[in-house]
Design a protein around this motif. Structure first.
Motif, PDB file in Angstrom:
ATOM      1  N   GLU A  38      45.461  39.026  47.786  1.00  0.00           N
ATOM      2  CA  GLU A  38      46.389  39.168  48.902  1.00  0.00           C
ATOM      3  C   GLU A  38      47.850  39.114  48.468  1.00  0.00           C
ATOM      4  O   GLU A  38      48.713  38.592  49.181  1.00  0.00           O
ATOM      5  N   CYS A  39      48.131  39.650  47.310  1.00  0.00           N
ATOM      6  CA  CYS A  39      49.516  39.789  46.854  1.00  0.00           C
ATOM      7  C   CYS A  39      50.108  41.084  47.391  1.00  0.00           C
ATOM      8  O   CYS A  39      49.391  41.995  47.813  1.00  0.00           O
ATOM      9  N   LYS A  40      51.438  41.176  47.342  1.00  0.00           N
ATOM     10  CA  LYS A  40      52.141  42.403  47.709  1.00  0.00           C
ATOM     11  C   LYS A  40      53.069  42.776  46.564  1.00  0.00           C
ATOM     12  O   LYS A  40      53.949  41.987  46.197  1.00  0.00           O
ATOM     13  N   LYS A  89      45.104  50.230  31.868  1.00  0.00           N
ATOM     14  CA  LYS A  89      43.889  49.542  31.423  1.00  0.00           C
ATOM     15  C   LYS A  89      44.169  48.042  31.299  1.00  0.00           C
ATOM     16  O   LYS A  89      45.318  47.604  31.279  1.00  0.00           O
ATOM     17  N   ASP A  90      43.099  47.269  31.206  1.00  0.00           N
ATOM     18  CA  ASP A  90      43.194  45.816  31.043  1.00  0.00           C
ATOM     19  C   ASP A  90      44.052  45.187  32.131  1.00  0.00           C
ATOM     20  O   ASP A  90      44.877  44.319  31.882  1.00  0.00           O
ATOM     21  N   VAL A  91      43.847  45.652  33.361  1.00  0.00           N
ATOM     22  CA  VAL A  91      44.520  45.082  34.536  1.00  0.00           C
ATOM     23  C   VAL A  91      43.456  44.605  35.506  1.00  0.00           C
ATOM     24  O   VAL A  91      42.442  45.287  35.714  1.00  0.00           O
ATOM     25  N   VAL A  92      43.676  43.443  36.095  1.00  0.00           N
ATOM     26  CA  VAL A  92      42.779  42.902  37.120  1.00  0.00           C
ATOM     27  C   VAL A  92      43.599  42.652  38.383  1.00  0.00           C
ATOM     28  O   VAL A  92      44.643  41.986  38.328  1.00  0.00           O
ATOM     29  N   ILE A  93      43.140  43.183  39.511  1.00  0.00           N
ATOM     30  CA  ILE A  93      43.826  43.012  40.788  1.00  0.00           C
ATOM     31  C   ILE A  93      42.843  42.443  41.793  1.00  0.00           C
ATOM     32  O   ILE A  93      41.758  42.993  42.018  1.00  0.00           O
ATOM     33  N   GLY A  94      43.213  41.318  42.420  1.00  0.00           N
ATOM     34  CA  GLY A  94      42.325  40.610  43.330  1.00  0.00           C
ATOM     35  C   GLY A  94      42.206  41.253  44.694  1.00  0.00           C
ATOM     36  O   GLY A  94      42.988  42.133  45.086  1.00  0.00           O
ATOM     37  N   ASP A  95      41.241  40.786  45.448  1.00  0.00           N
ATOM     38  CA  ASP A  95      40.929  41.322  46.770  1.00  0.00           C
ATOM     39  C   ASP A  95      42.142  41.281  47.690  1.00  0.00           C
ATOM     40  O   ASP A  95      42.901  40.302  47.710  1.00  0.00           O
ATOM     41  N   GLY A  96      42.287  42.350  48.477  1.00  0.00           N
ATOM     42  CA  GLY A  96      43.280  42.368  49.536  1.00  0.00           C
ATOM     43  C   GLY A  96      44.714  42.572  49.103  1.00  0.00           C
ATOM     44  O   GLY A  96      45.627  42.493  49.924  1.00  0.00           O
ATOM     45  N   THR A  97      44.939  42.843  47.834  1.00  0.00           N
ATOM     46  CA  THR A  97      46.308  43.053  47.335  1.00  0.00           C
ATOM     47  C   THR A  97      46.785  44.461  47.660  1.00  0.00           C
ATOM     48  O   THR A  97      46.005  45.417  47.666  1.00  0.00           O
TER      49      THR A  97
END
Length: 269
Positions: free
Chosen positions: A56-58, A31-39
């Motif tokens: 776009e992280c790996k 919970k309380d995690v945000v992950i951006g597009d394309g990661t």
């Protein structure tokens, strides 16, 4: 937009997952995690509450992001880990959350954290950095932009590593590393300026020569740091790089690395 999320991944319903995100089998996103597009999040990676990961992280298998800090002063206060865009976190990297000291452990954009790297609480890593295999950064360390740290090196708590500097592999950093320099050893000592890195990043011959003149005055002409700063300001042409170097040295609390093993130089010396 499509999300490529394995049905064998564990994702908390309150996590915010962007578009075109891939999460492999057996990864855990709390919970309380945000992950951006394309990661992309590899298998067996664990992302704990408070993580904010850009686009776009790996995140490679076995990485642990936003675990509680290994700090006896930590009392459970809310804190985060913030990672910019296009940053790569390789296998078994550990990035601890911040504490009341700063509240956040941060990593910039376009940075590479190689396998088994550890980032302690409240560490600040800039943009375009390369932190090589098994490097250990203690709490509240600061890496400015374009820093390179060689494998199996360790950086003492509260140290600052200046922009465009390079720490050679298997080194021990106990003092601040001034911008544009190269250091090596246990503890580290000055071995020159980072000419190769500066050329790769488009610094002109004139800029590099000016930086070299500044560090000759600091390290190679028998002055203490205060005398060297006075000389540089009086006799060398002012440049943005000069301002950056002098501001860094004056702000140093641990003293900057000296050019002999076991010696450090501070503004007061």
């Amino acid at each position: 937009m499509e999300q490529l999320i394995s049905n064998r991944a564990e994702i908390h319903p309150d996590a915010k997952i962007g578009n075109n995100v891939t999460v492999e089998a057996f990864a855990k996103i709390d919970k309380d995690v945000v992950i951006g597009d394309g990661t992309w999040v590899g298998s067996n990676a664990i992302i704990y509450p408070g993580a904010r990961i850009g686009r776009e992280c790996k995140i490679y298998p076995g990485a642990v992001i936003s675990a509680e800090p290994q700090d006896l002063k930590f009392k459970g206060e809310y804190s985060t880990v913030e990672i910019g865009d296009r940053t790569t976190v390789r296998e078994y990297v550990t990035i601890n959350r911040g504490t009341s000291a700063r509240g956040v452990t941060s990593v910039g954009s376009d940075t590479l954290l190689m396998a088994y790297t550890h980032l302690g609480h409240d560490v600040e890593v800039g943009n375009h950095c390369v932190v090589s295999n098994s490097v250990q950064l203690a709490g509240e360390v600061v890496l400015e932009d374009w820093v390179v740290i060689g494998g199996m090196s360790a950086v003492h708590q509260f140290c600052r590593i200046g922009a465009h500097s390079m720490v050679s592999g298997m080194s021990g950093v106990l003092s601040d590393v001034a911008p544009f320099t190269k250091v090596f050893g246990v503890p580290v000592y000055y071995i020159g300026i980072n000419i190769v890195g500066l050329r790769r990043r488009g610094f002109s011959r004139e800029q590099i020569d000016n930086i070299h003149e500044i560090y000759r005055a600091i390290y190679q002409q028998g002055r203490n740091i205060s005398q060297a700063i006075e000389y540089v300001q009086a006799y060398l042409d002012p440049t943005p790089e000069m301002g950056q170097i002098i501001s860094f040295i004056k702000a140093s609390k641990r003293g900057i690395v000296k050019n002999a093993i076991g010696q450090t130089a501070s503004v007061e010396s």
